[in-house]
Design an enzyme around this catalytic site. Structure first.
Site, PDB file in Angstrom:
ATOM      1  N   LYS A 176      -5.107  14.522   2.803  1.00 47.91           N
ATOM      2  CA  LYS A 176      -3.933  14.770   3.639  1.00 47.91           C
ATOM      3  C   LYS A 176      -4.152  14.064   4.970  1.00 47.91           C
ATOM      4  CE  LYS A 176      -3.080  17.611   6.757  1.00 47.91           C
ATOM      5  NZ  LYS A 176      -2.400  16.646   7.682  1.00 47.91           N
ATOM      6  N   GLU A 252     -15.961  18.128  11.304  1.00 46.00           N
ATOM      7  CA  GLU A 252     -16.215  17.305  12.485  1.00 46.00           C
ATOM      8  C   GLU A 252     -15.132  17.683  13.477  1.00 46.00           C
ATOM      9  OE1 GLU A 252     -15.669  14.989  15.298  1.00 46.00           O
ATOM     10  OE2 GLU A 252     -14.978  13.499  13.845  1.00 46.00           O
ATOM     11  N   CYS A 286     -12.866  12.005  19.846  1.00 51.47           N
ATOM     12  CA  CYS A 286     -13.717  13.182  20.009  1.00 51.47           C
ATOM     13  C   CYS A 286     -15.051  12.823  20.654  1.00 51.47           C
ATOM     14  CB  CYS A 286     -13.945  13.860  18.657  1.00 51.47           C
ATOM     15  SG  CYS A 286     -14.591  12.748  17.392  1.00 51.47           S
ATOM     16  N   GLU A 384     -11.541  19.595  26.572  1.00 51.30           N
ATOM     17  CA  GLU A 384     -11.495  18.229  26.051  1.00 51.30           C
ATOM     18  C   GLU A 384     -10.207  17.559  26.530  1.00 51.30           C
ATOM     19  OE1 GLU A 384     -12.496  15.929  21.884  1.00 51.30           O
ATOM     20  OE2 GLU A 384     -11.616  17.931  21.780  1.00 51.30           O
TER      21      GLU A 384
END
Length: 481
Positions: A176, A252, A286, A384
């Site tokens: 997906k 992850e 990331c 973040e």
């Protein structure tokens, strides 16, 4: 774009199908224009994808490692053949600059070359039991059908980093892609078929209903692996679902990478590294440097040089040759990062650099920004950022620095610039991050184990560890009396 036939973009069992939920629009974040109407899958097509993966599983697992290797290497060659087209797709649906998009294609292709080589090096062992009378044979087998869920920020590389080791190990997969960037995944699926991957081995299911599709997969007893790249919040949710079936899971997740500059560092080199670690892909990675800790002795020089570089950045559409920084992915991202910057300034931070935003831009753009005098507990440091904003915190005491660096619940990547390699390594060993770039602004490499500590995830991608994520260890205890 038209050659992808995205309205028939559900790829199941080697066939291209319309979506059971119709289509949905994929936008260009640079100008908000509709790029394509893409097939939208629901639960029934999610199940059909598993049916196809199951039908192909036994034959693919029995395919010789050499044959699997040859097919994967052919995909590598095809990705380089079509590199310009793939990069253009990434520019269009993701928005990143042409330079960054082309670099992503090269990086993404490398996973097929690396795991083509790993496919023929699947190991095992043979030995005698210590008590005698028994021989132990250890072997590895494919874990089974793998559900792969990928993010929008690297639409090619995040897919290939999962597909390549799964296929090398002998698994079949259901993928997906992110709803924002499905077109690149469809292009990769066509190259896989062209390279000789049998029907049903790789199935791609775009959707705007991820919980429905992925939930269907995680509840299906035939699915034996889930690999997810994305936010920590979604990762926690998927892990709770996976726990019900004790499902093999790789995660992850989010990052909050520190970028440390010591007092004896080569400041010019550190600035060059920061430009890569922070601004590559517009900061939407990331592994991006999220919080810059610069020693007070060199903070003024570092800040001045970084500000000069950031002020000179060219912002624009990714397809434009001069563009260095493209748009953010959507309007929500723009509002969020603006809030982080406003909060930092209200807390005493100074905007010391901000690249020019051309007046004719109509997409989701945010000006690359450098913030000085940022307090360590500012939201822009603690959260973040996922945008081209560089907050600088100064430090003097190494113990206090390490406490600030390691207090984050994240531990994916970090960067460290120092003139003393021994000191750099000693510092790196005390940083709670799975990957640390020492005197360089990049950590990703298909030959290295990608992954993090703490809430940045579980497992590793790339390197030899990457294929092990898609294998089960089995041993035979053989009577030898």
């Amino acid at each position: 774009m038209a050659s992808l036939a995205p309205a028939n973009g559900i790829h199941v069992g080697g066939r291209w199908e319309a979506g059971e939920l119709g289509t949905y629009d994929v936008d260009d974040p640079a100008d908000k224009a509709v790029l394509a109407a893409v097939a939208n899958a629901g639960a029934a097509q999610a199940t059909a994808a598993v049916d196809a993966a199951e039908a192909a599983a036994a034959e693919w697992a029995a395919t010789s490692p050499r044959r699997r290797s040859e097919i994967l290497h052919r995909v590598f060659e095809l990705m380089h053949r079509d590199a310009d087209d793939l990069a253009a797709l990434i520019c269009a649906e993701n928005g990143k600059s042409a330079t960054d998009a082309r670099a992503e294609v090269g990086y993404a292709a490398e996973f097929f070359r690396w795991f083509a080589e790993e496919a023929v090096r699947i190991d095992g062992s043979y030995g005698s039991a210590p008590a005698g009378g028994v021989r132990t044979v250890v072997t590895r087998r494919p874990v089974g059908i793998a559900a792969l869920v990928t993010p929008w920020n690297f639409p090619a590389a995040m897919a290939t980093r999962k597909i390549a080791p799964a296929l090398a190990a002998g698994c079949t997969v259901v993928l997906k892609p992110a709803a924002e960037t499905p077109l690149t995944a469809l292009a990769v699926a066509r190259l896989l078929a062209e390279a000789g991957v049998p029907a049903g081995v790789v199935n791609v299911v775009p959707t705007t209903e991820p919980e429905e599709v992925v939930g269907t997969w995680l509840a299906d007893p035939r699915v034996r692996k889930v690999s997810f790249t994305g936010s920590t919040g979604v990762g926690r949710h998927l892990l709770r679902q996976a726990a019900d079936r004790v499902l093999n899971a790789s995660m992850e997740l989010g990052g909050n990478a520190p970028f440390i500059v010591t007092e004896d560092a080569d400041v010019a080199a550190a600035v060059e590294g920061a430009m890569i670690a922070k601004f590559r892909g517009g900061g939407q990675a990331c592994t991006a440097a999220n919080r810059l800790y610069v020693h007070a002795d060199v903070a003024e020089e570092f800040t001045r040089l970084l500000a000069e570089r950031v002020n000179a950045l060219v912002v624009g559409r990714g397809a434009d040759a001069s563009t260095q920084i493209g748009p953010l992915i959507n309007e929500r991202a723009v509002h969020r990062v603006a809030g982080l910057v406003d909060d930092a300034v209200a807390g005493g931070a100074r905007v010391v650099a901000q690249a020019e935003l051309p007046a004719d831009l109509s997409g989701y753009f945010f000006a690359p920004t450098v913030l000085a005098d940022v307090v360590p507990d500012a939201r822009v440091v603690q959260e973040e950022i996922f945008a081209p904003v560089a907050p600088i915190v100064t430090w003097t005491d190494e113990a206090e620095l390490l406490a600030l660096v390691n207090e984050s619940e994240m531990g994916l990547a970090g960067y460290l610039y120092s003139g003393d390699l021994k000191r750099a390594l000693q510092l790196a060993e005390r940083i709670d991050s799975g990957m640390i770039g020492i005197n360089r602004g990049l950590v990703s490499d298909p030959a290295a184990p990608f992954g993090g500590f703490k809430q940045s995830g579980l497992g590793r991608e790339g390197a030899h560890e990457g294929i092990e994520e898609y294998q089960e260890t089995q041993y035979f205890s053989v009577d030898w009396s």
